[in-house]
Scaffold this motif. Structure first.
Motif, PDB file in Angstrom:
ATOM      1  N   GLN A 198       0.877  -1.160   0.000  1.00 24.33           N
ATOM      2  CA  GLN A 198       0.000   0.000   0.000  1.00 24.33           C
ATOM      3  C   GLN A 198       0.914   1.210   0.000  1.00 24.33           C
ATOM      4  O   GLN A 198       1.686   1.422   0.937  1.00 24.33           O
ATOM      5  N   LEU A 199       0.856   2.006  -1.065  1.00 25.18           N
ATOM      6  CA  LEU A 199       1.793   3.123  -1.248  1.00 25.18           C
ATOM      7  C   LEU A 199       1.052   4.445  -1.146  1.00 25.18           C
ATOM      8  O   LEU A 199       0.072   4.673  -1.861  1.00 25.18           O
ATOM      9  N   ALA A 200       1.545   5.308  -0.238  1.00 25.06           N
ATOM     10  CA  ALA A 200       0.982   6.653  -0.082  1.00 25.06           C
ATOM     11  C   ALA A 200       2.044   7.665  -0.476  1.00 25.06           C
ATOM     12  O   ALA A 200       3.184   7.613   0.009  1.00 25.06           O
ATOM     13  N   VAL A 201       1.698   8.610  -1.365  1.00 22.04           N
ATOM     14  CA  VAL A 201       2.644   9.637  -1.835  1.00 22.04           C
ATOM     15  C   VAL A 201       2.050  11.006  -1.551  1.00 22.04           C
ATOM     16  O   VAL A 201       0.911  11.301  -1.940  1.00 22.04           O
ATOM     17  N   THR A 202       2.854  11.870  -0.854  1.00 24.00           N
ATOM     18  CA  THR A 202       2.421  13.223  -0.496  1.00 24.00           C
ATOM     19  C   THR A 202       3.495  14.219  -0.922  1.00 24.00           C
ATOM     20  O   THR A 202       4.701  13.943  -0.792  1.00 24.00           O
TER      21      THR A 202
END
Length: 554
Positions: free
Chosen positions: A63-67
């Motif tokens: 699960q990849l979160a990019v901010t």
């Protein structure tokens, strides 16, 4: 997310995401860094599932979160990405998905997954102009295994059958379990129906082979119904329903075989459903009646009783044969209600006939196999006798010999309970089943009835005559009465009297009629006559009865 990106991420996933973003934004999005930062640049956190690829080529779901990282002027100076290994979550989801669509006992697909695969097979069949076979399989008498040996043995046998089914088909075929002892085999991509039939024959042979379960050697046979796309239907429901219809025809035709669906089966099934629906309303609409056929002593010519016969006249279907009523009632669960109505009505009308005729007539009532094994049968009989005022010795319950064979312990108990009421027991259609003489001697019975199939040719067939004589001799040796049914000619009557048959009934003595008309017949048959001039007297009485019946009718 620099140069090594292609070595970390699945390039196919990146390409798919880039294509989706291009369609959504209306401008090209390259399968690179922008694929991951597209939403982050617009002030959102890009959160999604991706697949990482290790150096050894193994794959890891994450699960990849990019901010986006921004300066004081809200300019983007970098990106923060956090990836979580979701392998365990994926395994749980896959397991949940599997058990939702697969049978826990056999591991086979269930109905929903079968439907999906059948849908895809039909779509491929439309494109490639090929056929799809649906084989509905039901194990014959499987319930006996569970009832006699135990469900744990039955479950193991089901797993063996599932393995055998898988071993009989191609990798591209599907074997599914619908529940209980029902399986379906899906055979896509075939050109000829003969190929599907070949599969059915293979299944018949393999399933019927003996199976060892613990200390038991078991053998079950399948009944198989076959429907074929596109000739027998073009939807999942149609094909499964038609295969099921064909399977029931296979059972009706002796089991342990296969049947291809035909439109005639569909028409018969529709007719049966209409009958079932109408039968549910028949009791409320008072469409059911009992007709009575006289039983005559062959020694005196005196009417000594009558057999109650169920009749149903429907506004649409007309007169419906009891041979159709009883099986439908058993299948749809109405047999208890109808059977209880028959017993109550027979007792009440028999008592009325006794009062009108001044004769102690005995009424015989047929009880179906399923009704005989119901726990409330004895209570129904006791209540009917009490409510009608009919003496127990004036009621006779008729059962077939097959009832005694199928569940011996329960049959013995039920017979004892009925006889304890003072009601007598007759074995109907004797000689047509497969019971041995040892079975007959174990049960307390009062009457044996010679089946009409033997009486029909008793004056022409030496074999039928020998069987009839043997049954009469057996009855006498057991000290029970013997009744001949279906007597239609004076030749048959003479044969039965010559060999000392006790009682007979059939159209020669009078067709089954409603109670009012039976009363007319009864007054004439009730007159005693000597054995010497029985035939002559009978002829006179019968003609007189017919004249009076016509007078009553007109």
């Amino acid at each position: 997310m620099g140069g090594p990106m292609a070595q970390v991420y699945d390039p196919d996933e990146v390409q798919v995401r880039a294509t989706d973003l291009s369609k959504m934004s209306g401008r090209p999005v390259e399968p690179g860094l922008e694929t991951f930062t597209f939403n982050a640049r617009r002030g959102f956190t890009d959160d999604g599932e991706w697949t990482f690829v290790r150096k050894d080529g193994s794959r890891v779901p994450v699960q990849l979160a990019v901010t986006a990282m921004r300066d004081a002027d809200q300019g983007i100076v970098g990106y923060i990405s956090i990836a979580y290994d979701i392998s365990e979550r994926k395994r749980r989801e896959e397991y949940a998905q599997h058990i939702a669509h697969h049978d826990f006992l056999t591991g086979l697909p269930m109905r929903s997954l079968l439907g999906d695969r059948l849908q895809m097979a039909m779509a491929r069949g439309r494109r490639e102009r090929s056929k799809v076979g649906v084989l509905m399989i039901d194990l014959d008498h499987f319930k006996r295994v569970n009832d006699s040996i135990g469900h744990h043995v039955g479950d193991k046998l089901l797993r063996i059958v599932a393995d055998r089914l898988i071993g009989c088909v191609r990798a591209s075929d599907t074997v599914a379990r619908l529940g209980g002892d029902e399986f379906v085999v899906l055979v896509p991509d075939v050109r000829e129906v003969a190929s599907i039939v070949h599969v059915a024959k293979t299944l018949l042979e393999r399933i019927a082979a003996p199976a060892v379960v613990g200390s038991h050697v078991l053998q079950v046979t399948p009944s198989i119904g076959i429907s074929v796309y596109p000739t027998d239907g073009d939807t999942v429901d149609e094909l499964i329903k038609h295969a099921d219809t064909a399977m029931y025809w296979a059972k009706a035709n002796g089991r342990s075989g296969y049947m291809l669906f035909t439109r005639e089966m569909q028409r018969a099934a529709s007719y049966k459903m209409e009958l079932e629906s109408d039968l549910r309303r028949a009791l409320e609409c008072q469409e059911l009646q009992l007709h009575y056929q006289p039983k005559v002593s062959l020694e005196t010519g005196r009417i000594i009783g009558m057999e109650a016969l169920l009749r149903w006249t429907n506004a649409v279907h007309g007169a419906v044969s009891p041979a159709k009523i009883i099986p439908i009632a058993e299948e749809c669960g109405l047999i208890q209600v109808i059977g209880a109505w028959v017993i109550r009505t027979a007792c009440r009308e028999a008592r009325l006939l006794q009062v009108r005729l001044g004769q102690p007539l005995r009424v015989s009532v047929n009880v179906s196999p399923r009704q005989f094994l119901q726990n409330d049968l004895v209570d129904v009989i006791a209540a009917a006798l009490a409510d009608s005022g009919l003496a127990p010795e004036h009621l006779e319950v008729e059962i077939t010999e097959g009832v005694l064979m199928e569940n011996t312990a329960l049959a013995l108990e039920r017979l004892a309970q009925i006889r304890a009421l003072g009601v007598s027991i007759a074995i109907d259609d004797f000689g047509t089943g497969f019971s041995s003489l040892s079975y007959i001697t174990r049960f307390q019975i009062d009457t044996l009835k010679i089946d009409r199939s033997f009486i029909a040719n008793v004056t022409e067939s030496a074999n039928d005559a020998a069987v009839a004589q043997a049954i009469i001799a057996l009855a006498r040796s057991l000290k029970v009465k013997v009744v001949a049914e279906g007597v239609e000619t004076t030749g048959q009557l003479a044969f039965l009297r010559e060999h000392c048959c006790d009682v007979a009934h059939g159209d020669l003595f009078g067709a089954p009629v409603p109670p009012a008309l039976f009363s007319v017949q009864g007054f004439h048959f009730a007159a005693a006559c000597s054995a010497a001039d029985f035939a002559e007297t009978f002829g006179q009485l019968n003609q007189s009865s017919e004249d009076l019946v016509r007078a009553v009718v007109h």
